[in-house]
Design an enzyme around this catalytic site. Structure first.
Site, PDB file in Angstrom:
ATOM      1  N   ALA A  16       2.051  10.451   1.642  1.00 12.57           N
ATOM      2  CA  ALA A  16       0.587   9.644   1.679  1.00 12.57           C
ATOM      3  C   ALA A  16       0.899   9.070   0.274  1.00 12.57           C
ATOM      4  CB  ALA A  16      -0.351  10.998   2.026  1.00 12.57           C
ATOM      5  N   SER A  17       0.468   8.078   0.231  1.00 12.82           N
ATOM      6  CA  SER A  17       0.581   7.357  -1.140  1.00 12.82           C
ATOM      7  C   SER A  17      -0.579   7.515  -1.900  1.00 12.82           C
ATOM      8  CB  SER A  17       0.763   5.982  -0.762  1.00 12.82           C
ATOM      9  OG  SER A  17       2.014   5.511  -0.167  1.00 12.82           O
TER      10      SER A  17
END
Length: 395
Positions: A94-95
């Site tokens: 998850a950036s």
């Protein structure tokens, strides 16, 4: 802190970073990030990536989820690990929220726009897109079946069940729902797939991380023209994991260098401190030096001393170079193999200096069915061109 307080803290962090445009704030605040983070995530350990469980370490889990940082959600392409084992490499995350918003700001979709996302991952980015353009207008493609399945469930739970989540190779986009107004990739590429261009309407926008084995930290924004090409400028920093079919697999230094090698040796007055680990320099050199990677190892003997290794990537004979930074300014260079890697990097650095040390944002990229060209200031001033057989077929 409660989930609501943590979400408010994250919003404030992203706002302070200048990455939250007013038109995105309501959507950002409405999408709870924790819903899209699995109960087990992965954190860096001495020998790889170690699991961190929400059940056993809840405070750390919540704090990690609602910080402005990335969260590794899969290692080793999802292969099951033995109990107590660590993962070798991260393969999905998850950036960082501020980076997510930076990319979405560049994409600039509006209500009703049809959007294709390459790399569903956790589904968080797809949820933000759905909140902005409408869930029925978002198509997202994920190569990992397990990630796609979980993202589909979570998007439904979050109220975005109309989002089309597909399992497949995002390299080829998704033709049945084309043409798209916007295409965004959450995985880095060395070559922008022409299918993305072909599936975007004239005037539409493509945003993707872009890089090479030398430098993987650029974001490019392309606009598709009526002639079927896409062109645009680099728009900042975006370090992302590679798309699977374009990965740079490095291995260990011993895979490239043998003790029996007898390299050539000379000295240089060019300071490696000015040539490696600086974004604009690394980017510029990467456009001129192909199939090469570099690695820095700091010395323990004194401040400012280190060695940089350059290695040839891909097929062919082994080639490598090393540069020892010395306090007296006479830096020792060793080179081995048919490629003179230091000579190539030295020439690329001299070129960058001669043209006025341009920042990365002055460069751009043009993509056609069989090639991509990096240019400086204008597409009429090409810096380098890379051609390939895409196998693209309009059928």
């Amino acid at each position: 802190m409660s989930p609501e307080a943590l979400r408010a803290r994250l919003t404030a962090e992203v706002q302070a970073a200048g990455a939250l445009p007013p038109r995105w704030r309501e959507t950002f605040e409405a999408v709870p990030r924790h819903l899209f983070i699995p109960d087990t995530v992965w954190v860096e350990a001495d020998r790889g990536w170690a699991p961190l469980s929400r059940q056993s370490r809840p405070q750390e889990w919540w704090d990690l989820v609602y910080r402005d940082g990335y969260v590794v959600t899969q290692v080793d392409d999802g292969r099951a690990a033995e109990p107590g084992a660590v993962g070798s490499y991260s393969t999905s995350s998850a950036s960082q929220p501020s980076l997510v918003m930076q990319m979405l700001r560049q994409l600039d979709p509006g209500p009703g726009d049809r959007v294709l996302e390459i790399g569903t991952g956790s589904g968080y980015n797809a949820a933000l897109l759905a909140g902005r353009v409408g869930a029925a207008n978002v198509t997202t493609v994920e190569i990992s079946e397990s990630l796609a399945q979980q993202a589909r469930i979570t998007l439904d739970e979050a109220g975005f069940g109309q989002t089309r989540v597909l399992v497949g190779d995002g390299t080829f986009g998704w033709r049945p729902a084309a043409p798209y107004d916007r295409v965004i990739s959450t995985a880095g590429v060395q070559r922008v797939p022409y299918d993305w261009v072909a599936q975007t309407r004239a005037g539409g926008v493509i945003v993707t991380p872009w890089g090479t084995g030398y430098h993987n930290d650029a974001l490019v924004k392309l606009t598709v023209g009526a002639d079927g090409t896409a062109s645009g400028g680099f728009a900042g920093s975006a370090p992302f994991m590679w798309m699977r079919d374009q990965r740079v697999i490095l291995g260990a230094l011993s895979d490239y260098v043998n003790e029996a090698d007898r390299p050539d040796q000379r000295q240089t007055r060019l300071d490696p401190q000015e040539m490696f680990g600086r974004g604009d320099v690394d980017f510029a050199i990467s456009t001129r030096v192909r199939d090469c990677s570099w690695h820095r190892f700091d010395a323990t003997g004194g401040p400012g001393e280190f060695t940089v290794w350059l290695v040839h990537l891909g097929p062919g004979e082994r080639s490598w170079a090393s540069i020892d930074r010395e306090p007296d300014g006479r830096h020792v260079v060793e080179q081995y193999g048919p490629r003179r890697l230091w000579d190539e990097v030295e020439a690329a650095y001299a070129w960058w200096v001669d043209i006025g040390r341009p920042a990365r944002e002055r460069f751009g990229l043009t993509v056609t069915p069989d090639r991509q060209t990096v240019w400086l200031d204008t597409s009429a001033a090409p810096v380098s061109t890379q051609s390939w057989d895409t196998g693209f077929s309009p059928a």
